[in-house]
Design a protein around this motif. Structure first.
Motif, PDB file in Angstrom:
ATOM      1  N   ALA A  12      38.616  27.967  43.773  1.00 32.65           N
ATOM      2  CA  ALA A  12      37.846  27.465  44.985  1.00 32.65           C
ATOM      3  C   ALA A  12      38.511  27.523  46.331  1.00 32.65           C
ATOM      4  O   ALA A  12      38.012  27.656  47.297  1.00 32.65           O
ATOM      5  N   LEU A  13      40.053  26.846  46.228  1.00 27.76           N
ATOM      6  CA  LEU A  13      40.706  26.810  47.375  1.00 27.76           C
ATOM      7  C   LEU A  13      41.021  28.305  47.980  1.00 27.76           C
ATOM      8  O   LEU A  13      40.885  28.500  49.042  1.00 27.76           O
ATOM      9  N   LEU A  14      41.042  29.245  46.941  1.00 27.39           N
ATOM     10  CA  LEU A  14      41.473  30.643  47.316  1.00 27.39           C
ATOM     11  C   LEU A  14      40.033  31.241  48.067  1.00 27.39           C
ATOM     12  O   LEU A  14      40.088  31.945  49.097  1.00 27.39           O
ATOM     13  N   ALA A  15      38.908  30.780  47.605  1.00 26.01           N
ATOM     14  CA  ALA A  15      37.638  31.565  47.828  1.00 26.01           C
ATOM     15  C   ALA A  15      36.775  30.987  48.869  1.00 26.01           C
ATOM     16  O   ALA A  15      36.088  31.606  49.525  1.00 26.01           O
ATOM     17  N   PHE A  16      37.292  29.884  49.160  1.00 23.95           N
ATOM     18  CA  PHE A  16      36.248  29.113  50.219  1.00 23.95           C
ATOM     19  C   PHE A  16      36.452  29.356  51.732  1.00 23.95           C
ATOM     20  O   PHE A  16      37.830  28.970  52.085  1.00 23.95           O
ATOM     21  N   PRO A  17      35.658  30.162  52.251  1.00 21.58           N
ATOM     22  CA  PRO A  17      36.161  30.519  53.886  1.00 21.58           C
ATOM     23  C   PRO A  17      36.089  29.413  54.687  1.00 21.58           C
ATOM     24  O   PRO A  17      35.263  28.562  54.497  1.00 21.58           O
ATOM     25  N   THR A  18      36.605  29.394  55.797  1.00 25.87           N
ATOM     26  CA  THR A  18      36.402  28.519  56.897  1.00 25.87           C
ATOM     27  C   THR A  18      35.422  28.519  57.620  1.00 25.87           C
ATOM     28  O   THR A  18      34.745  29.781  57.784  1.00 25.87           O
ATOM     29  N   LEU A 121      35.151  38.130  38.547  1.00 29.38           N
ATOM     30  CA  LEU A 121      34.439  37.100  38.768  1.00 29.38           C
ATOM     31  C   LEU A 121      33.372  37.371  40.181  1.00 29.38           C
ATOM     32  O   LEU A 121      33.635  38.168  41.009  1.00 29.38           O
ATOM     33  N   GLU A 122      32.397  36.697  40.117  1.00 29.33           N
ATOM     34  CA  GLU A 122      31.622  36.542  41.359  1.00 29.33           C
ATOM     35  C   GLU A 122      31.804  35.152  41.868  1.00 29.33           C
ATOM     36  O   GLU A 122      31.452  34.069  41.458  1.00 29.33           O
ATOM     37  N   ARG A 123      32.034  34.989  43.220  1.00 27.79           N
ATOM     38  CA  ARG A 123      32.378  33.963  44.045  1.00 27.79           C
ATOM     39  C   ARG A 123      31.491  33.725  45.146  1.00 27.79           C
ATOM     40  O   ARG A 123      30.665  34.666  45.452  1.00 27.79           O
ATOM     41  N   SER A 124      31.280  32.566  45.402  1.00 31.01           N
ATOM     42  CA  SER A 124      30.244  32.183  46.427  1.00 31.01           C
ATOM     43  C   SER A 124      30.604  31.165  47.284  1.00 31.01           C
ATOM     44  O   SER A 124      31.362  30.301  46.764  1.00 31.01           O
ATOM     45  N   SER A 125      30.004  30.954  48.549  1.00 30.18           N
ATOM     46  CA  SER A 125      30.105  29.972  49.428  1.00 30.18           C
ATOM     47  C   SER A 125      28.935  29.593  50.282  1.00 30.18           C
ATOM     48  O   SER A 125      28.201  30.945  50.441  1.00 30.18           O
ATOM     49  N   SER A 126      28.621  28.423  50.727  1.00 36.09           N
ATOM     50  CA  SER A 126      27.617  28.322  51.409  1.00 36.09           C
ATOM     51  C   SER A 126      27.825  27.651  52.583  1.00 36.09           C
ATOM     52  O   SER A 126      28.845  26.607  52.847  1.00 36.09           O
ATOM     53  N   TYR A 127      27.129  28.092  53.758  1.00 38.48           N
ATOM     54  CA  TYR A 127      27.416  27.486  55.270  1.00 38.48           C
ATOM     55  C   TYR A 127      26.030  27.614  56.072  1.00 38.48           C
ATOM     56  O   TYR A 127      25.331  28.400  55.896  1.00 38.48           O
ATOM     57  N   ALA A 128      25.593  26.384  56.345  1.00 42.51           N
ATOM     58  CA  ALA A 128      24.438  26.449  57.332  1.00 42.51           C
ATOM     59  C   ALA A 128      23.363  26.980  56.377  1.00 42.51           C
ATOM     60  O   ALA A 128      22.333  27.584  57.213  1.00 42.51           O
TER      61      ALA A 128
END
Length: 300
Positions: A12-18, A121-128
C-alpha cells in the motif's frame, strides 16, 4: 531495531500515489533492488549481516549479481521473499516512478538454484471519486533460513533509462547518458542495520569507467548526514580501473540512501530507438547477455 512493515501495508505504501500526481503516469525506474520480507511477523529477528553486489553498467542495460548473508538467531524457518518488478511504484515527491521489468531473474540459496514466481498483482487507488488500477509484478521465492547464516544470491538485469541532466559533480551536465538505481532501502526492512555493504560498479561494453557518477536519492554527492548524536555510517568510496567500489558498515538504510548511478554510453554501441521509451533492441541485447532465450521473429 526497526519494526518490519507487513506485506499488505508495504504494498500500500509503495503503490498509493500522491494526490497531486494522481493523473500523471509514473516515470520508468531502472531499479536494482534487495530482498525484502513479505511477512513481517515471520521474518522477525532476521537481519542482513553482509551484502556484496556487483553491478555491470553496459551501454544500454545493467546486470546485477548480488549475494546477501542473512543471520537468523532463532530456529529454522521458511518465509517468502520478494524483489519488485514491472509496475511496482516508488512514490516520493522527488522521484514518482515505477519499476521497469527485471530480466532473467535467477536465485540461489546456499549455492542451490531455487524456484521463483513472477507474481502478478493488481493495485488500485482512488482520488476525487475516481479509481485507477495498474498491474505489478513481484519476483517471489521461499528460502529456508537455517539457524545462523544463510546466503542468498540473485542475478538479473534491467534496461537503463536515458538521462540528460546534472551529475553528482558541481556544474557538470551529462548529455545523452544512462541511469539506473540501486534501491538500498529494501535492505532496511530486515531487523537492525545492514552489517556490511560492498557495491562494486564496473564499466562494460563501450562505457568508460571515468564516466560513472554516483549520488544518493537525497541528491547529495555523499550519503545522508546523520543527526547530531546519531551513529555515522563508515563510508568508503574508491575509484579503480573498472569503475567504483562503495563500502559501508552498519547502515540503517532508508530511501535517502538509494544510489543513483549515471554514466555515458558509447553512442556507436547504442541501437537505434524510435523514442526514449523504445526499449525493444536494448531488451534483446540484455536477454542475450543473461542467456535468456529470445523468441524468434515472426515470419514475414
Amino acid at each position: 531495531m526497526r519494526p518490519l512493515i507487513g506485506w499488505p501495508l508495504l504494498l500500500a505504501l509503495l503503490a498509493f500515489p500522491t494526490p497531486v500526481l494522481a493523473d500523471i503516469a509514473p516515470d520508468p525506474l531502472a531499479g536494482l533492488s534487495e530482498p525484502r520480507p513479505l511477512d513481517a511477523k515471520a521474518a522477525q529477528g532476521i537481519s542482513m549481516k553482509h551484502e556484496e553486489v556487483i553491478i555491470e553498467l553496459h551501454d544500454d542495460y545493467a546486470l546485477v549479481d548480488a549475494t546477501f548473508t542473512m543471520a537468523n538467531p532463532g530456529p529454522p524457518r521458511e518465509l517468502q521473499v520478494g524483489f519488485p518488478g514491472s509496475g511496482v511504484r516508488l512514490d516520493i515527491p522527488e522521484e514518482y516512478a515505477s519499476h521497469d521489468p527485471l530480466e532473467g531473474f535467477s536465485v540461489w540459496v546456499e549455492g542451490r538454484a531455487v524456484p521463483h514466481e513472477a507474481r502478478e498483482l493488481e493495485r488500485s487507488s482512488s482520488y476525487a471519486g475516481r479509481t485507477k488500477t495498474w498491474p505489478e509484478t513481484w519476483h517471489v521465492f521461499t528460502p529456508r533460513f537455517a539457524r545462523g547464516d544463510t546466503r542468498i544470491r540473485v542475478r538479473y538485469g534491467v534496461v537503463a533509462n536515458p538521462y540528460s541532466g546534472r551529475s553528482a559533480h558541481t556544474g557538470e551536465k551529462i548529455i545523452d547518458g544512462r541511469r539506473v538505481w540501486y534501491i538500498l532501502e529494501t535492505g532496511g526492512l530486515w531487523a537492525g542495520p545492514i552489517g556490511e555493504i560492498i557495491v562494486r560498479i564496473r564499466a562494460r561494453g563501450g562505457v568508460k569507467p571515468e564516466s560513472i557518477r554516483v549520488r544518493t536519492h537525497a541528491r547529495e554527492t555523499r550519503w545522508k548526514v546523520p543527526k547530531p548524536g546519531a551513529a555515522s555510517p563508515l563510508l568508503e568510496v574508491t575509484r579503480n580501473a573498472e569503475g567504483l567500489t562503495i563500502r559501508c558498515q552498519r547502515l540503517d538504510a532508508t530511501r535517502a540512501d538509494n544510489l543513483q548511478l549515471v554514466y555515458s554510453p558509447d553512442p556507436e554501441r547504442v541501437p537505434h530507438m524510435s523514442s526514449p521509451w523504445d526499449t525493444g533492441a536494448a531488451t534483446r541485447l540484455l536477454r542475450e547477455a543473461l542467456g535468456v532465450r529470445v523468441p524468434d521473429s515472426p515470419s514475414p
